[in-house]
Design an enzyme around this catalytic site. Structure first.
Site, PDB file in Angstrom:
ATOM      1  N   GLU A 108      18.338  33.437  33.362  1.00 26.79           N
ATOM      2  CA  GLU A 108      19.688  33.020  32.978  1.00 26.79           C
ATOM      3  C   GLU A 108      19.964  33.478  31.553  1.00 26.79           C
ATOM      4  O   GLU A 108      19.039  33.566  30.735  1.00 26.79           O
ATOM      5  CB  GLU A 108      19.740  31.484  33.117  1.00 26.79           C
ATOM      6  CG  GLU A 108      20.921  30.766  32.531  1.00 26.79           C
ATOM      7  CD  GLU A 108      22.226  30.944  33.287  1.00 26.79           C
ATOM      8  OE1 GLU A 108      22.573  32.096  33.567  1.00 26.79           O
ATOM      9  OE2 GLU A 108      22.896  29.929  33.562  1.00 26.79           O
ATOM     10  N   ASP A 109      21.221  33.754  31.237  1.00 23.46           N
ATOM     11  CA  ASP A 109      21.564  34.172  29.883  1.00 23.46           C
ATOM     12  C   ASP A 109      21.463  33.014  28.890  1.00 23.46           C
ATOM     13  O   ASP A 109      20.788  33.088  27.881  1.00 23.46           O
ATOM     14  CB  ASP A 109      22.959  34.835  29.828  1.00 23.46           C
ATOM     15  CG  ASP A 109      24.068  33.980  30.459  1.00 23.46           C
ATOM     16  OD1 ASP A 109      23.783  32.890  31.002  1.00 23.46           O
ATOM     17  OD2 ASP A 109      25.230  34.415  30.414  1.00 23.46           O
ATOM     18  N   ASP A 112      23.669  25.882  28.798  1.00 18.55           N
ATOM     19  CA  ASP A 112      24.632  25.087  28.030  1.00 18.55           C
ATOM     20  C   ASP A 112      24.532  23.645  28.535  1.00 18.55           C
ATOM     21  O   ASP A 112      23.650  22.899  28.116  1.00 18.55           O
ATOM     22  CB  ASP A 112      26.018  25.717  28.232  1.00 18.55           C
ATOM     23  CG  ASP A 112      27.092  25.110  27.355  1.00 18.55           C
ATOM     24  OD1 ASP A 112      26.777  24.249  26.525  1.00 18.55           O
ATOM     25  OD2 ASP A 112      28.265  25.508  27.490  1.00 18.55           O
ATOM     26  N   SER A 113      25.372  23.247  29.470  1.00 20.90           N
ATOM     27  CA  SER A 113      25.269  21.888  30.023  1.00 20.90           C
ATOM     28  C   SER A 113      24.099  21.781  31.000  1.00 20.90           C
ATOM     29  O   SER A 113      23.576  20.706  31.242  1.00 20.90           O
ATOM     30  CB  SER A 113      26.559  21.509  30.749  1.00 20.90           C
ATOM     31  OG  SER A 113      26.611  22.135  32.006  1.00 20.90           O
ATOM     32  N   ASP A 168      29.774  36.881  27.825  1.00 25.58           N
ATOM     33  CA  ASP A 168      31.171  37.303  27.753  1.00 25.58           C
ATOM     34  C   ASP A 168      32.089  36.238  27.195  1.00 25.58           C
ATOM     35  O   ASP A 168      31.755  35.052  27.154  1.00 25.58           O
ATOM     36  CB  ASP A 168      31.678  37.648  29.156  1.00 25.58           C
ATOM     37  CG  ASP A 168      31.871  36.378  30.010  1.00 25.58           C
ATOM     38  OD1 ASP A 168      30.914  35.596  30.146  1.00 25.58           O
ATOM     39  OD2 ASP A 168      32.988  36.159  30.506  1.00 25.58           O
TER      40      ASP A 168
HETATM   41  P1  IMP Z   1      26.090  25.460  32.120  1.00 21.83           P
HETATM   42  O1  IMP Z   1      26.106  25.233  33.596  1.00 21.83           O
HETATM   43  O2  IMP Z   1      27.031  24.576  31.375  1.00 21.83           O
HETATM   44  O3  IMP Z   1      24.695  25.432  31.527  1.00 21.83           O
HETATM   45  O4  IMP Z   1      26.733  26.891  31.925  1.00 21.83           O
HETATM   46  C1  IMP Z   1      25.985  28.006  31.631  1.00 21.83           C
HETATM   47  C2  IMP Z   1      26.867  29.237  31.723  1.00 21.83           C
HETATM   48  O5  IMP Z   1      28.025  29.082  30.874  1.00 21.83           O
HETATM   49  C3  IMP Z   1      26.123  30.442  31.193  1.00 21.83           C
HETATM   50  O6  IMP Z   1      25.444  31.122  32.220  1.00 21.83           O
HETATM   51  C4  IMP Z   1      27.237  31.273  30.602  1.00 21.83           C
HETATM   52  O7  IMP Z   1      27.796  32.096  31.610  1.00 21.83           O
HETATM   53  C5  IMP Z   1      28.279  30.267  30.152  1.00 21.83           C
HETATM   54  N1  IMP Z   1      28.154  29.986  28.707  1.00 21.83           N
HETATM   55  C6  IMP Z   1      27.691  28.864  28.131  1.00 21.83           C
HETATM   56  N2  IMP Z   1      27.711  28.959  26.786  1.00 21.83           N
HETATM   57  C7  IMP Z   1      28.202  30.190  26.499  1.00 21.83           C
HETATM   58  C8  IMP Z   1      28.451  30.919  25.268  1.00 21.83           C
HETATM   59  O8  IMP Z   1      28.240  30.453  24.119  1.00 21.83           O
HETATM   60  N3  IMP Z   1      28.961  32.171  25.408  1.00 21.83           N
HETATM   61  C9  IMP Z   1      29.217  32.748  26.622  1.00 21.83           C
HETATM   62  N4  IMP Z   1      28.982  32.111  27.785  1.00 21.83           N
HETATM   63  C10 IMP Z   1      28.485  30.844  27.729  1.00 21.83           C
HETATM   64 MG    MG Z   2      29.457  33.475  32.019  1.00 19.01          MG
END
Ligand code: IMP
Ligand code: MG
Length: 183
Positions: A108-109, A112-113, A168
Site C-alpha cells: 500500500e502507498d 491513513d485511517s 495523487d
Molecule cells: P485509508 O483507508 O483512510 O487508510 O486510506 C488510504 C488511502 O487514502 C491511500 O491508499 C491513499 O490512496 C489515500 N491517502 C491517504 N492519505 C493521503 C495523502 O496524504 N496523499 C494522497 N493520498 C492519500
Molecule cells: Mg489514492
C-alpha cells in the site's frame, strides 16, 4: 533536484516542502527489500499491489527483493461520501493468481485511517493464505480502524497531504519522483 516553482510537473501548484527526496526514497526502499528478503526464507511469495497508489513503490520494491516472487494487483473501490473513505470497500479487480497456501504481501502507498486495508485484509484472509502481511511506504499512525499489524513500514508520515511517487491529488502528481506536501 529542480526548485519547486520551476518543476513543470507540478502545474504551478504550490508545494510546501519536499518531505522525501528521490534519493531518500531509494535508500529506504532498498532497506525494505532487504527486510522482506530476510523475512521470507521459504515458500511461494505473492506481492499484491493495491492500485493505483502503490504502482511506483511496488515496482521499485520488488526489484530490491532477492528471492523468487510473483506480482499481482488489487483494485479496491470505496464508495460513499466523496474522498472520505467509508469502509464500504469493494474489489473491482480480484487477483487471478491463487492465494491459498502462499505468503501474501499486500503493498500500500500510505495508511491513513486504515479502513481500506482493514476490509481488504479480511477479504484476503478468507482465501487461506499461508501468511498475510502489509507493507506500506508511509504510515500516518492514526489508523484507528486497522486491526492488523503493519509489518513493513517505510516512513512514519507527517499529518499533511502528500503527493508524488504514486500518491495523487485528484489523480495528478503520481509521476513526481519525490514526495511533497501540498500547501
Ligand atoms: P485509508 O483507508 O483512510 O487508510 O486510506 C488510504 C488511502 O487514502 C491511500 O491508499 C491513499 O490512496 C489515500 N491517502 C491517504 N492519505 C493521503 C495523502 O496524504 N496523499 C494522497 N493520498 C492519500
Ligand atoms: Mg489514492
Amino acid at each position: 533536484m529542480p526548485t519547486l516553482t520551476a518543476d513543470p510537473r507540478l502545474q504551478g501548484r504550490a508545494v510546501k516542502r519536499i518531505v522525501y527526496t528521490e534519493e531518500g526514497l531509494a535508500e529506504r526502499v532498498h532497506e525494505l527489500g532487504e527486510e522482506i528478503t530476510r523475512f521470507y526464507p521459504d515458500g511461494e511469495l505473492l506481492v499484491l499491489g493495491l492500485l493505483k497508489g502503490s504502482f511506483i513503490f511496488l515496482s521499485d520494491l520488488v526489484r530490491q527483493v532477492q528471492r523468487p516472487l510473483q506480482v499481482d494487483f488489487l483494485v479496491a473501490s470505496s464508495y460513499g461520501e466523496g474522498t472520505i473513505s467509508s469502509g464500504n470497500v469493494r474489489l473491482l479487480y480480484d487477483p487471478e493468481t491463487q492465494l491459498e497456501g502462499k505468503h501474501i504481501l499486500l503493498v500500500e502507498d500510505i495508511v491513513d485511517s486504515g479502513r481500506t486495508l482493514n476490509v481488504l485484509m479480511g477479504l484476503l484472509m478468507e482465501r487461506k493464505p499461508r501468511s498475510l502481511e502489509i507493507c506500506a511506504l508511509l504510515h500516518k499512525r492514526i489508523a484507528e480502524h486497522l486491526h492488523y499489524d503493519t509489518r513493513f513500514v517505510g516512513f512514519d508520515a507527517p499529518h499533511e497531504f502528500l503527493v508524488g511517487y504514486g500518491l495523487d491529488h485528484a489523480e495528478n502528481f503520481r509521476h513526481v519522483p519525490y514526495i511533497a506536501s501540498l500547501a
